[in-house]
Design a protein around this motif. Structure first.
Motif, PDB file in Angstrom:
ATOM      1  N   LYS A   1     -61.315  -2.166 -73.996  1.00 36.52           N
ATOM      2  CA  LYS A   1     -62.012  -2.499 -72.750  1.00 36.52           C
ATOM      3  C   LYS A   1     -61.586  -1.554 -71.635  1.00 36.52           C
ATOM      4  N   ALA A   2     -60.285  -1.252 -71.555  1.00 34.70           N
ATOM      5  CA  ALA A   2     -59.790  -0.356 -70.511  1.00 34.70           C
ATOM      6  C   ALA A   2     -60.432   1.026 -70.625  1.00 34.70           C
ATOM      7  N   GLN A   3     -60.507   1.547 -71.843  1.00 32.80           N
ATOM      8  CA  GLN A   3     -61.103   2.869 -72.045  1.00 32.80           C
ATOM      9  C   GLN A   3     -62.593   2.849 -71.714  1.00 32.80           C
ATOM     10  N   HIS A   4     -63.245   1.757 -72.047  1.00 38.11           N
ATOM     11  CA  HIS A   4     -64.679   1.631 -71.756  1.00 38.11           C
ATOM     12  C   HIS A   4     -64.923   1.580 -70.247  1.00 38.11           C
ATOM     13  N   ILE A   5     -64.137   0.766 -69.556  1.00 37.09           N
ATOM     14  CA  ILE A   5     -64.287   0.652 -68.099  1.00 37.09           C
ATOM     15  C   ILE A   5     -64.014   1.996 -67.436  1.00 37.09           C
ATOM     16  N   LEU A   6     -62.964   2.685 -67.894  1.00 36.31           N
ATOM     17  CA  LEU A   6     -62.628   3.990 -67.322  1.00 36.31           C
ATOM     18  C   LEU A   6     -63.777   4.972 -67.498  1.00 36.31           C
ATOM     19  N   SER A   7     -64.384   4.961 -68.677  1.00 31.66           N
ATOM     20  CA  SER A   7     -65.522   5.840 -68.934  1.00 31.66           C
ATOM     21  C   SER A   7     -66.688   5.525 -68.000  1.00 31.66           C
ATOM     22  N   GLN A   8     -66.930   4.230 -67.778  1.00 34.25           N
ATOM     23  CA  GLN A   8     -68.019   3.839 -66.891  1.00 34.25           C
ATOM     24  C   GLN A   8     -67.741   4.211 -65.435  1.00 34.25           C
ATOM     25  N   LEU A   9     -66.509   4.031 -65.009  1.00 34.15           N
ATOM     26  CA  LEU A   9     -66.155   4.402 -63.635  1.00 34.15           C
ATOM     27  C   LEU A   9     -66.366   5.893 -63.412  1.00 34.15           C
ATOM     28  N   LYS A  10     -66.009   6.681 -64.412  1.00 35.19           N
ATOM     29  CA  LYS A  10     -66.207   8.125 -64.311  1.00 35.19           C
ATOM     30  C   LYS A  10     -67.696   8.464 -64.219  1.00 35.19           C
ATOM     31  N   SER A  11     -68.490   7.846 -65.085  1.00 35.58           N
ATOM     32  CA  SER A  11     -69.926   8.158 -65.102  1.00 35.58           C
ATOM     33  C   SER A  11     -70.625   7.703 -63.828  1.00 35.58           C
ATOM     34  N   GLU A  12     -70.082   6.659 -63.165  1.00 33.97           N
ATOM     35  CA  GLU A  12     -70.669   6.160 -61.926  1.00 33.97           C
ATOM     36  C   GLU A  12     -70.204   6.954 -60.712  1.00 33.97           C
ATOM     37  N   GLY A  13     -69.277   7.910 -60.940  1.00 35.52           N
ATOM     38  CA  GLY A  13     -68.819   8.748 -59.839  1.00 35.52           C
ATOM     39  C   GLY A  13     -67.782   8.098 -58.938  1.00 35.52           C
ATOM     40  N   VAL A  14     -67.065   7.104 -59.469  1.00 38.26           N
ATOM     41  CA  VAL A  14     -66.008   6.473 -58.677  1.00 38.26           C
ATOM     42  C   VAL A  14     -64.910   7.503 -58.410  1.00 38.26           C
ATOM     43  N   ALA A  15     -64.475   7.621 -57.165  1.00 38.15           N
ATOM     44  CA  ALA A  15     -63.474   8.623 -56.789  1.00 38.15           C
ATOM     45  C   ALA A  15     -62.127   8.313 -57.435  1.00 38.15           C
ATOM     46  N   MET A  16     -61.511   9.339 -58.016  1.00 35.19           N
ATOM     47  CA  MET A  16     -60.230   9.140 -58.668  1.00 35.19           C
ATOM     48  C   MET A  16     -59.145   8.615 -57.721  1.00 35.19           C
ATOM     49  N   PRO A  17     -59.102   9.047 -56.448  1.00 38.61           N
ATOM     50  CA  PRO A  17     -58.082   8.480 -55.562  1.00 38.61           C
ATOM     51  C   PRO A  17     -58.132   6.960 -55.472  1.00 38.61           C
ATOM     52  N   ILE A  18     -59.334   6.384 -55.582  1.00 35.77           N
ATOM     53  CA  ILE A  18     -59.462   4.928 -55.540  1.00 35.77           C
ATOM     54  C   ILE A  18     -58.822   4.309 -56.768  1.00 35.77           C
ATOM     55  N   ILE A  19     -59.056   4.924 -57.924  1.00 37.22           N
ATOM     56  CA  ILE A  19     -58.466   4.417 -59.161  1.00 37.22           C
ATOM     57  C   ILE A  19     -56.949   4.539 -59.114  1.00 37.22           C
ATOM     58  N   LEU A  20     -56.465   5.680 -58.638  1.00 37.90           N
ATOM     59  CA  LEU A  20     -55.017   5.883 -58.557  1.00 37.90           C
ATOM     60  C   LEU A  20     -54.378   4.917 -57.557  1.00 37.90           C
ATOM     61  N   TRP A  21     -55.075   4.654 -56.457  1.00 33.47           N
ATOM     62  CA  TRP A  21     -54.557   3.684 -55.476  1.00 33.47           C
ATOM     63  C   TRP A  21     -54.357   2.325 -56.135  1.00 33.47           C
ATOM     64  N   SER A  22     -55.368   1.872 -56.869  1.00 37.10           N
ATOM     65  CA  SER A  22     -55.282   0.571 -57.525  1.00 37.10           C
ATOM     66  C   SER A  22     -54.192   0.572 -58.596  1.00 37.10           C
ATOM     67  N   LEU A  23     -54.069   1.679 -59.308  1.00 38.30           N
ATOM     68  CA  LEU A  23     -53.067   1.791 -60.362  1.00 38.30           C
ATOM     69  C   LEU A  23     -51.650   1.732 -59.787  1.00 38.30           C
ATOM     70  N   PHE A  24     -51.407   2.509 -58.726  1.00 34.37           N
ATOM     71  CA  PHE A  24     -50.082   2.500 -58.101  1.00 34.37           C
ATOM     72  C   PHE A  24     -49.747   1.117 -57.536  1.00 34.37           C
ATOM     73  N   LYS A  25     -50.737   0.450 -56.987  1.00 35.62           N
ATOM     74  CA  LYS A  25     -50.525  -0.886 -56.422  1.00 35.62           C
ATOM     75  C   LYS A  25     -50.030  -1.841 -57.508  1.00 35.62           C
ATOM     76  N   GLU A  26     -50.700  -1.842 -58.654  1.00 35.60           N
ATOM     77  CA  GLU A  26     -50.320  -2.749 -59.736  1.00 35.60           C
ATOM     78  C   GLU A  26     -48.986  -2.355 -60.364  1.00 35.60           C
ATOM     79  N   LEU A  27     -48.758  -1.056 -60.514  1.00 32.95           N
ATOM     80  CA  LEU A  27     -47.492  -0.611 -61.101  1.00 32.95           C
ATOM     81  C   LEU A  27     -46.320  -0.912 -60.170  1.00 32.95           C
ATOM     82  N   GLY A  28     -46.549  -0.831 -58.857  1.00 42.09           N
ATOM     83  CA  GLY A  28     -45.499  -1.168 -57.908  1.00 42.09           C
ATOM     84  C   GLY A  28     -45.092  -2.633 -58.028  1.00 42.09           C
ATOM     85  N   VAL A  29     -46.088  -3.499 -58.162  1.00 42.08           N
ATOM     86  CA  VAL A  29     -45.818  -4.924 -58.343  1.00 42.08           C
ATOM     87  C   VAL A  29     -45.099  -5.159 -59.667  1.00 42.08           C
TER      88      VAL A  29
END
Length: 343
Positions: free
Chosen positions: A226-254
């Motif tokens: 599911k994670a790989q599928h969602i990532l592929s879809q986010l890329k195809s939809e043009g979601v900015a990578m900084p947004i993904i990294l922001w969310s990733l750092f937030k969760e990893l910090g917690v």
């Protein structure tokens, strides 16, 4: 009274004074409005007045319409769109005033975007909710989306194999409008015959929609496919990578704070509220804490930092690196992938 879209028809007798349809799912909003209009028409509400709270809007127009005699029928619908779901001081006072002026010949329908929790605690909302129904039109996810999809399949009297249902789930999760259109097409193409995955692959392409929050949830719960599928879809939809990294750092910090506390023998009970982790999300972190070591969490952080540096210093969007990070949420992957460098 809170009523979910699939329960709306069962809660419109008698018809309430007002109905609040708020949410970000266009299909659910449209279906809820359609159902409400149909029931209202059966009860003699034939005239519709549409208003929008936009620049120059006067709240006096709303009360004028509320008190005016109908030109064409004895009963009328006033539909008011609140684009920001913020009526302001004047609008709030107007709503509270109207709800003290019962008018069985007027049905007030309010529509707008998803309401925050604090908005549902406001005086204007409570005054309307006390005299009507609140329909939160929020896109269902996971098991809830599966139940919605099964319900629509039954609605169209379609026969789909288990694999076909799973394929539709993967193709359309998060996009109810496209999913319903796909089922309507299937009803035309194969109204009685069983539908297999091979047929679906001929008709449809992947139109699922996801958010960065769903991606990190899939990572925390180690749902690799599911994670790989969602990532592929986010890329195809043009979601900015900084947004993904922001969310990733937030969760990893917690996750780092929780894992560090666990390693140090500290009780986690006090950290849940401090870190603003809802009860619904606790199992996600508990799974990740149990699965990953402190060293592995630190590796995830350092690897994510490498991707961020590549993006900021070199302008490189490393989507392969993000896919690699998804894999590292599986504890077993660390040893197998440690020879791969992302810098």
């Amino acid at each position: 009274m809170r009523v979910y879209p699939d329960q709306l028809l069962r809660n419109l007798s008698p018809l309430p004074q007002c109905c609040l349809i708020f949410g970000d799912d266009p299909w659910l909003c449209d279906q809820s409005r359609t159902a409400l209009h149909q029931i209202a028409k059966q009860q003699g509400f034939d005239e519709k007045i549409q208003l929008t709270q936009e620049t120059g809007f006067s709240w006096n127009e709303l009360i004028d319409q509320w008190q005016a005699m109908s030109l064409f029928s004895s009963r009328r619908i006033i539909e008011l769109t609140l684009p920001t779901a913020k009526p302001g001081t004047e609008g709030s006072a107007m709503f509270q005033s109207l709800m003290q002026m019962d008018n069985p010949d007027v049905l007030l329908i309010l529509t707008g975007p998803k309401l925050a929790l604090e908005q549902t605690k406001s005086k204007w909302f409570k005054s309307l909710d006390a005299k009507g129904v609140y329909v939160p039109c929020i896109t269902p996810e996971g098991a809830q989306f599966q139940r919605w999809l099964d319900g629509r399949i039954n609605h169209y009297s379609l026969t789909l194999s288990r694999d076909s249902r799973e394929m539709l789930f993967a193709l359309y999760e998060g996009n109810l409008l496209a999913a319903d259109q796909a089922l309507q097409l299937l009803q035309l193409l194969s109204p009685t015959a069983p539908i297999e995955p091979e047929q679906l692959s001929q008709y449809f392409e992947d139109q699922s929609r996801f958010s960065v929050f769903q991606l990190t949830d899939a990572m925390l719960s180690n749902q690799q496919d599911k994670a790989q599928h969602i990532l592929s879809q986010l890329k195809s939809e043009g979601v900015a990578m900084p947004i993904i990294l922001w969310s990733l750092f937030k969760e990893l910090g917690v996750l780092l704070q929780l894992k560090t506390a666990e390693v140090n023998g500290q009780a986690l009970q006090g950290l849940w509220s401090k870190l603003r982790i809802w009860d619904k999300r606790k199992p996600l972190y508990q799974q990740a804490i149990k699965r990953l070591s402190l060293a592995q969490v630190e590796t995830l952080l350092s690897t994510s930092s490498t991707l961020e540096l590549k993006l900021k210093q070199q302008g490189i969007e490393d989507w392969t690196g993000l896919s690699h990070i998804c894999l590292l949420f599986d504890a077993k992957a660390h040893d197998a992938l440690k020879h791969i460098a992302l810098d």
